[in-house]
Design a protein around this motif. Structure first.
Motif, PDB file in Angstrom:
ATOM      1  N   GLU A 140     -33.535 -36.134  -3.236  1.00 59.89           N
ATOM      2  CA  GLU A 140     -34.250 -35.718  -4.468  1.00 59.89           C
ATOM      3  C   GLU A 140     -35.332 -34.665  -4.220  1.00 59.89           C
ATOM      4  N   GLN A 141     -35.287 -33.992  -3.049  1.00 51.80           N
ATOM      5  CA  GLN A 141     -36.300 -32.962  -2.794  1.00 51.80           C
ATOM      6  C   GLN A 141     -36.111 -31.755  -3.713  1.00 51.80           C
ATOM      7  N   ASP A 190     -34.881 -31.951  -6.774  1.00 50.69           N
ATOM      8  CA  ASP A 190     -35.403 -32.410  -8.069  1.00 50.69           C
ATOM      9  C   ASP A 190     -36.926 -32.356  -8.071  1.00 50.69           C
ATOM     10  N   ALA A 191     -37.534 -32.729  -6.912  1.00 56.64           N
ATOM     11  CA  ALA A 191     -39.001 -32.718  -6.815  1.00 56.64           C
ATOM     12  C   ALA A 191     -39.534 -31.298  -7.023  1.00 56.64           C
TER      13      ALA A 191
END
Lengths: 252, 244
Positions: A119-120, A122-123
């Motif tokens: 999810e990096q 998405d972050a």
């Protein structure tokens, strides 16, 4: 069969959109100059040892393997020019690009794939940072610029490898060897070879980023993304090379 | 706590293929409120907050954040809204090629234009102090424990001074002591920075400690809503199953 064809068309559409987005984002500020330089360092500078070794071996082996045949034809003196022409026009661009497809496309595929899974990406997106611009545009630009430089470097190292290979059995001074090479190499030999390496670089970056950016969830997908990136990038190099040879044949 | 709604979701629906994850969900979060969303895995909790920040596109419905419908915004307009929202991911989602300092600086630099290096350093220290991890500033994410990763993720969220914080399972995978520390941290952040929050969790202790109001989501539908003590007394079997 129906699903297979559907998947192919779907994938083609997605890659086209992905490529279109690259050209859209590349002209829109802000430009991620620092990340681009960092990627050039990671892709270009850090590939130098690998390219040096493969380039040297290419020149050395090509010379040693060609020597007996050239002697049979009484054309041993043509060996330096034959080796350098083969290296510059075909062998160094394709082998270097394939080596880079293995190292760089898989690296980008795995890195972006793992960022996607954890999810990096998405972050970044929720922090109002455009991940496409930061991760994709910088990497594709870096591969597009660095692969031609690496290929030119491999040309040089390959010719040097040829000199060593020549001197395993024969004897020729470095000055005489390189004079022979330069005499038979025209500027026109470099142009199509260098142009095609920009396309090799572009596709290595594009395929690595596409596979990584579109990795599905789960850690297994990281390996799959890296593997698919290498296979697709290597295949695209051969297809591009075939097209480049046809086009070069028409104009040069 | 003010009663002005800072988040208002109306008739939100979302499907993935044939799987209908959210079915006409309605919810509001008031300014300064901490709303906890409970539910089993796959009940649509995380999808709800991902729709809020545009990570997942809603099929139907209206999502008002700061009185703006985020489903109708262009990318740059959506980024304006996103820059006022903090999102803490389930596993922290720290950038693993960057140190803790770089993780925080990267977010801040992209969020705030023309900020000096001294100011960035000051804000990094301040954010790390607020989660009690100023000593971890030069560590890489791989060197951090699960609890530390979550704290750093919270610090990275706080550094942009958001008005809303969305927590996606902030205590999952942690031992009960660390879970309690994280829950207390969420509470102290809400008090200190006056943020409004949505907290997605399975952890009833976290829900009890942090939630002003609790919603229970079941198969994409809001099944029950109330304060912790109200829901604890519920006679509904499904609701009671969370309190056993």
């Amino acid at each position: 069969m129906h699903t297979y064809l559907k998947n192919i068309f779907e994938d083609t559409g997605k890659v086209t959109l992905f490529t279109g987005r690259f050209f859209k984002e590349i002209i829109k500020p802000p430009f991620q100059i620092n990340e681009f330089i960092r990627q050039c360092y990671a892709i270009g500078y850090k590939s130098l040892p690998l390219v040096s070794i493969t380039g040297f071996i290419m020149g050395l082996v090509l010379t040693i393997q060609s020597r007996p045949t050239m002697i049979q034809f009484g054309a041993e003196s043509w060996l330096p020019s034959m080796v350098s022409l083969s290296l510059v026009r075909e062998i160094a661009p394709v082998i270097t690009a394939l080596i880079c497809a293995g190292k760089i496309a898989s690296g980008i595929g795995a890195e972006l794939g793992s960022m996607k899974v954890t999810e990096q990406i998405d972050a970044m997106e929720v922090s109002a940072i455009n991940p496409y611009k930061y991760l994709v545009v910088t990497r594709i630009l870096a591969t597009t610029l660095m692969i031609p430089i690496l290929v030119l470097y491999a040309d040089l190292i390959g010719v040097f490898g040829g000199y060593i290979g020549f001197n395993v059995r024969g004897s020729m001074s470095m000055f005489a060897y390189f004079s022979e090479v330069i005499e038979h190499l025209d500027f026109i030999d470099f142009i199509p070879a260098v142009i095609k390496t920009f396309f090799f670089g572009f596709f290595i970056g594009l395929i690595g980023c596409y596979k990584g950016f579109n990795a599905s969830s789960g850690t297994a997908s990281v390996g799959i993304a890296a593997n698919e990136a290498v296979v697709a990038a290597s295949l695209s190099i051969f297809i591009l090379d075939m097209l480049a040879v046809q086009i070069t044949d028409l104009f040069f | 706590m003010e009663t002005k709604a800072i988040i208002s979701i109306k008739n939100l629906s979302k499907s993935f293929g044939d799987n209908e994850v959210l079915k006409d969900v309605n919810l509001t979060v008031n300014k300064g409120e901490d709303l906890v969303i409970l539910g089993r895995s796959g009940s649509g909790k995380s999808v709800t907050i991902k729709c809020l920040v545009g990570l997942v596109e809603a099929d139907k419905g209206e999502i008002l954040v700061f009185d703006t419908d985020v489903t109708k915004l262009k990318d740059n307009e959506l980024n304006e809204i996103r820059s006022r929202i903090g999102f803490m991911f389930q596993n922290g989602a720290l950038y693993d090629s960057m140190s803790v300092r770089q993780n925080l600086a990267f977010t801040l630099k992209h969020h705030t234009k023309e900020v000096s290096d001294e100011e960035i350093e000051k804000q990094i220290i301040e954010a790390l102090e607020s989660v009690g991890l100023e000593d971890a500033i030069d560590k890489m994410p791989a060197e951090l424990s699960g609890g530390m990763r979550k704290r750093i993720a919270l610090a990275r969220t706080l550094i942009i001074q958001p008005e809303i914080i969305l927590y996606d399972e902030p205590t999952s995978g942690l031992d009960s002591i660390t879970s309690r520390e994280i829950s207390e941290l969420i509470l102290s952040v809400q008090k200190k920075y006056k943020t409004s929050s949505i907290i997605i969790t399975h952890d009833m202790a976290c829900a009890k400690l942090t939630g002003n109001r609790i919603m229970i989501l079941n198969e994409g539908v809001i099944h029950a809503e109330g304060t912790y003590s109200e829901l604890e007394k519920s006679t509904d079997e499904w609701v009671r199953s969370f309190f056993i």
